[in-house]
Write a protein that holds these residues in place. Structure first.
Motif, PDB file in Angstrom:
ATOM      1  N   PHE A   1       2.694  13.709  -4.256  1.00  0.00           N
ATOM      2  CA  PHE A   1       3.638  12.887  -3.513  1.00  0.00           C
ATOM      3  C   PHE A   1       3.067  11.493  -3.321  1.00  0.00           C
ATOM      4  CE2 PHE A   1       1.123  14.167   0.174  1.00  0.00           C
ATOM      5  CZ  PHE A   1       1.100  13.007   0.936  1.00  0.00           C
ATOM      6  N   GLY A   2       3.960  10.558  -3.131  1.00  0.00           N
ATOM      7  CA  GLY A   2       3.594   9.185  -2.829  1.00  0.00           C
ATOM      8  C   GLY A   2       4.545   8.672  -1.767  1.00  0.00           C
ATOM      9  N   ASP A   3       4.024   8.017  -0.748  1.00  0.00           N
ATOM     10  CA  ASP A   3       4.842   7.532   0.353  1.00  0.00           C
ATOM     11  C   ASP A   3       4.577   6.048   0.550  1.00  0.00           C
ATOM     12  OD1 ASP A   3       6.654   7.859   2.496  1.00  0.00           O
ATOM     13  OD2 ASP A   3       4.969   7.912   3.906  1.00  0.00           O
ATOM     14  N   GLY A   4       5.601   5.271   0.660  1.00  0.00           N
ATOM     15  CA  GLY A   4       5.423   3.840   0.866  1.00  0.00           C
ATOM     16  C   GLY A   4       6.518   3.075   0.178  1.00  0.00           C
ATOM     17  N   PRO A   5       6.393   1.820   0.054  1.00  0.00           N
ATOM     18  CA  PRO A   5       5.240   0.960   0.297  1.00  0.00           C
ATOM     19  C   PRO A   5       5.118   0.539   1.763  1.00  0.00           C
ATOM     20  CG  PRO A   5       6.995  -0.366  -0.617  1.00  0.00           C
ATOM     21  CD  PRO A   5       7.490   1.062  -0.560  1.00  0.00           C
ATOM     22  N   TYR A   6       3.906   0.187   2.133  1.00  0.00           N
ATOM     23  CA  TYR A   6       3.592  -0.334   3.455  1.00  0.00           C
ATOM     24  C   TYR A   6       3.036  -1.739   3.296  1.00  0.00           C
ATOM     25  CZ  TYR A   6       4.163   4.489   4.750  1.00  0.00           C
ATOM     26  OH  TYR A   6       4.684   5.744   4.923  1.00  0.00           O
ATOM     27  N   LYS A   7       3.285  -2.582   4.270  1.00  0.00           N
ATOM     28  CA  LYS A   7       2.890  -3.990   4.173  1.00  0.00           C
ATOM     29  C   LYS A   7       1.411  -4.225   4.441  1.00  0.00           C
ATOM     30  CE  LYS A   7       7.379  -5.876   5.126  1.00  0.00           C
ATOM     31  NZ  LYS A   7       8.167  -6.796   5.934  1.00  0.00           N
TER      32      LYS A   7
ATOM     33  N   PHE B   1       0.833  -1.194   0.000  1.00  0.00           N
ATOM     34  CA  PHE B   1       0.000   0.000   0.000  1.00  0.00           C
ATOM     35  C   PHE B   1       0.872   1.251   0.000  1.00  0.00           C
ATOM     36  CE2 PHE B   1      -2.248  -3.442   2.012  1.00  0.00           C
ATOM     37  CZ  PHE B   1      -3.492  -3.385   1.425  1.00  0.00           C
ATOM     38  N   TRP B   2       0.395   2.313  -0.660  1.00  0.00           N
ATOM     39  CA  TRP B   2       1.073   3.601  -0.711  1.00  0.00           C
ATOM     40  C   TRP B   2       0.095   4.691  -0.289  1.00  0.00           C
ATOM     41  CZ3 TRP B   2       2.169  -0.344  -3.918  1.00  0.00           C
ATOM     42  CH2 TRP B   2       3.510  -0.620  -4.191  1.00  0.00           C
ATOM     43  N   VAL B   3       0.616   5.756   0.318  1.00  0.00           N
ATOM     44  CA  VAL B   3      -0.175   6.943   0.638  1.00  0.00           C
ATOM     45  C   VAL B   3       0.138   7.963  -0.443  1.00  0.00           C
ATOM     46  CG1 VAL B   3      -0.603   8.775   2.307  1.00  0.00           C
ATOM     47  CG2 VAL B   3      -0.035   6.477   3.111  1.00  0.00           C
ATOM     48  N   VAL B   4      -0.923   8.490  -1.082  1.00  0.00           N
ATOM     49  CA  VAL B   4      -0.772   9.388  -2.216  1.00  0.00           C
ATOM     50  C   VAL B   4      -1.479  10.700  -1.923  1.00  0.00           C
ATOM     51  CG1 VAL B   4      -1.304   9.700  -4.657  1.00  0.00           C
ATOM     52  CG2 VAL B   4      -0.639   7.461  -3.821  1.00  0.00           C
ATOM     53  N   GLY B   5      -0.778  11.806  -2.145  1.00  0.00           N
ATOM     54  CA  GLY B   5      -1.375  13.134  -1.996  1.00  0.00           C
ATOM     55  C   GLY B   5      -1.919  13.614  -3.325  1.00  0.00           C
ATOM     56  N   ASN B   6      -3.199  13.991  -3.343  1.00  0.00           N
ATOM     57  CA  ASN B   6      -3.847  14.449  -4.560  1.00  0.00           C
ATOM     58  C   ASN B   6      -4.133  15.941  -4.429  1.00  0.00           C
ATOM     59  OD1 ASN B   6      -5.653  15.040  -6.672  1.00  0.00           O
ATOM     60  ND2 ASN B   6      -6.453  12.959  -6.653  1.00  0.00           N
ATOM     61  N   ARG B   7      -3.476  16.720  -5.247  1.00  0.00           N
ATOM     62  CA  ARG B   7      -3.609  18.175  -5.194  1.00  0.00           C
ATOM     63  C   ARG B   7      -5.022  18.622  -5.593  1.00  0.00           C
ATOM     64  NH1 ARG B   7       1.037  19.912  -8.022  1.00  0.00           N
ATOM     65  NH2 ARG B   7       2.134  19.898  -6.059  1.00  0.00           N
ATOM     66  N   ALA B   8      -5.658  17.931  -6.515  1.00  0.00           N
ATOM     67  CA  ALA B   8      -6.989  18.327  -7.001  1.00  0.00           C
ATOM     68  C   ALA B   8      -8.050  18.208  -5.908  1.00  0.00           C
ATOM     69  CB  ALA B   8      -7.382  17.491  -8.207  1.00  0.00           C
ATOM     70  N   THR B   9      -7.985  17.131  -5.115  1.00  0.00           N
ATOM     71  CA  THR B   9      -8.983  16.930  -4.068  1.00  0.00           C
ATOM     72  C   THR B   9      -8.534  17.473  -2.722  1.00  0.00           C
ATOM     73  OG1 THR B   9      -8.116  14.743  -3.508  1.00  0.00           O
ATOM     74  CG2 THR B   9      -9.860  14.839  -5.185  1.00  0.00           C
ATOM     75  N   GLY B  10      -7.233  17.709  -2.581  1.00  0.00           N
ATOM     76  CA  GLY B  10      -6.713  18.181  -1.304  1.00  0.00           C
ATOM     77  C   GLY B  10      -6.706  17.099  -0.246  1.00  0.00           C
TER      78      GLY B  10
ATOM     79  N   ALA C   1       0.624   5.845   8.803  1.00  0.00           N
ATOM     80  CA  ALA C   1       1.547   6.766   8.143  1.00  0.00           C
ATOM     81  C   ALA C   1       0.816   8.008   7.643  1.00  0.00           C
ATOM     82  CB  ALA C   1       2.240   6.068   6.982  1.00  0.00           C
ATOM     83  N   ARG C   2      -0.378   7.818   7.082  1.00  0.00           N
ATOM     84  CA  ARG C   2      -1.155   8.956   6.585  1.00  0.00           C
ATOM     85  C   ARG C   2      -1.469   9.926   7.716  1.00  0.00           C
ATOM     86  NH1 ARG C   2      -6.803   7.691   3.882  1.00  0.00           N
ATOM     87  NH2 ARG C   2      -7.151   6.912   5.971  1.00  0.00           N
ATOM     88  N   SER C   3      -1.728   9.400   8.894  1.00  0.00           N
ATOM     89  CA  SER C   3      -2.061  10.273  10.022  1.00  0.00           C
ATOM     90  C   SER C   3      -0.858  11.073  10.511  1.00  0.00           C
ATOM     91  CB  SER C   3      -2.650   9.461  11.172  1.00  0.00           C
ATOM     92  OG  SER C   3      -1.657   8.636  11.750  1.00  0.00           O
ATOM     93  N   THR C   4       0.349  10.667  10.149  1.00  0.00           N
ATOM     94  CA  THR C   4       1.541  11.386  10.595  1.00  0.00           C
ATOM     95  C   THR C   4       2.110  12.338   9.543  1.00  0.00           C
ATOM     96  OG1 THR C   4       3.038   9.638   9.856  1.00  0.00           O
ATOM     97  CG2 THR C   4       2.191   9.476  12.108  1.00  0.00           C
ATOM     98  N   ILE C   5       1.577  12.292   8.322  1.00  0.00           N
ATOM     99  CA  ILE C   5       2.061  13.170   7.253  1.00  0.00           C
ATOM    100  C   ILE C   5       1.366  14.517   7.377  1.00  0.00           C
ATOM    101  CG2 ILE C   5       2.190  13.493   4.751  1.00  0.00           C
ATOM    102  CD1 ILE C   5       2.249  10.416   4.510  1.00  0.00           C
ATOM    103  N   ARG C   6       2.134  15.575   7.541  1.00  0.00           N
ATOM    104  CA  ARG C   6       1.559  16.914   7.762  1.00  0.00           C
ATOM    105  C   ARG C   6       0.701  17.405   6.608  1.00  0.00           C
ATOM    106  NH1 ARG C   6       5.737  20.862  10.870  1.00  0.00           N
ATOM    107  NH2 ARG C   6       6.288  19.407  12.523  1.00  0.00           N
ATOM    108  N   ALA C   7       1.053  17.032   5.393  1.00  0.00           N
ATOM    109  CA  ALA C   7       0.309  17.511   4.227  1.00  0.00           C
ATOM    110  C   ALA C   7      -1.063  16.860   4.104  1.00  0.00           C
ATOM    111  CB  ALA C   7       1.110  17.244   2.961  1.00  0.00           C
ATOM    112  N   CYS C   8      -1.289  15.784   4.834  1.00  0.00           N
ATOM    113  CA  CYS C   8      -2.574  15.071   4.752  1.00  0.00           C
ATOM    114  C   CYS C   8      -3.547  15.603   5.803  1.00  0.00           C
ATOM    115  CB  CYS C   8      -2.370  13.576   4.978  1.00  0.00           C
ATOM    116  SG  CYS C   8      -1.381  12.775   3.723  1.00  0.00           S
ATOM    117  N   PRO C   9      -4.735  16.046   5.364  1.00  0.00           N
ATOM    118  CA  PRO C   9      -5.732  16.492   6.337  1.00  0.00           C
ATOM    119  C   PRO C   9      -6.286  15.294   7.106  1.00  0.00           C
ATOM    120  CG  PRO C   9      -6.668  16.483   4.138  1.00  0.00           C
ATOM    121  CD  PRO C   9      -5.215  16.152   3.992  1.00  0.00           C
ATOM    122  N   PRO C  10      -6.782  15.517   8.312  1.00  0.00           N
ATOM    123  CA  PRO C  10      -7.362  14.408   9.080  1.00  0.00           C
ATOM    124  C   PRO C  10      -8.548  13.794   8.340  1.00  0.00           C
ATOM    125  CG  PRO C  10      -7.184  16.395  10.427  1.00  0.00           C
ATOM    126  CD  PRO C  10      -6.823  16.768   9.036  1.00  0.00           C
TER     127      PRO C  10
END
Length: 86
Positions: free
Chosen positions: A50-56, A24-33, A64-73
């Motif tokens: 951006f893309g972060d991962g892979p995760y098992k 699994f990867w965490v992906v930031g989408n600028r269009a949807t925020g 991981a998504r909850s710790t990335i500052r650019a990701c809203p809750p």
């Protein structure tokens, strides 16, 4: 000898492809925020910034998504929709 080399190459190639399954990867989408969790390695182009991962596991990716500052809750409603999509 050539047959053995070709067979070993094919076996190695198919083995490395199978390692990508279940990641699994965490992906930031600028269009949807928003940040989403995807099951394929993202291509960073256009709205994907951006893309972060892979995760098992999906749980690791959520953590991981909850710790990335650019990701809203994630709201509880969005969490239910995510669970329903699986």
């Amino acid at each position: 000898m050539k047959r053995l080399m070709v067979a070993a190459t094919l076996l190695l190639a198919s083995g490395t492809v199978s390692f990508a399954d279940g990641l699994f990867w965490v992906v930031g989408n600028r269009a949807t925020g928003k940040c989403t969790i995807v099951t394929s390695n993202p291509v960073i182009i256009g709205d994907i910034w951006f893309g972060d991962g892979p995760y098992k596991s999906r749980a690791d990716a959520k953590l991981a998504r909850s710790t990335i500052r650019a990701c809203p809750p994630v709201t509880p409603e969005e969490e239910k929709q995510e669970e329903g999509a699986n």
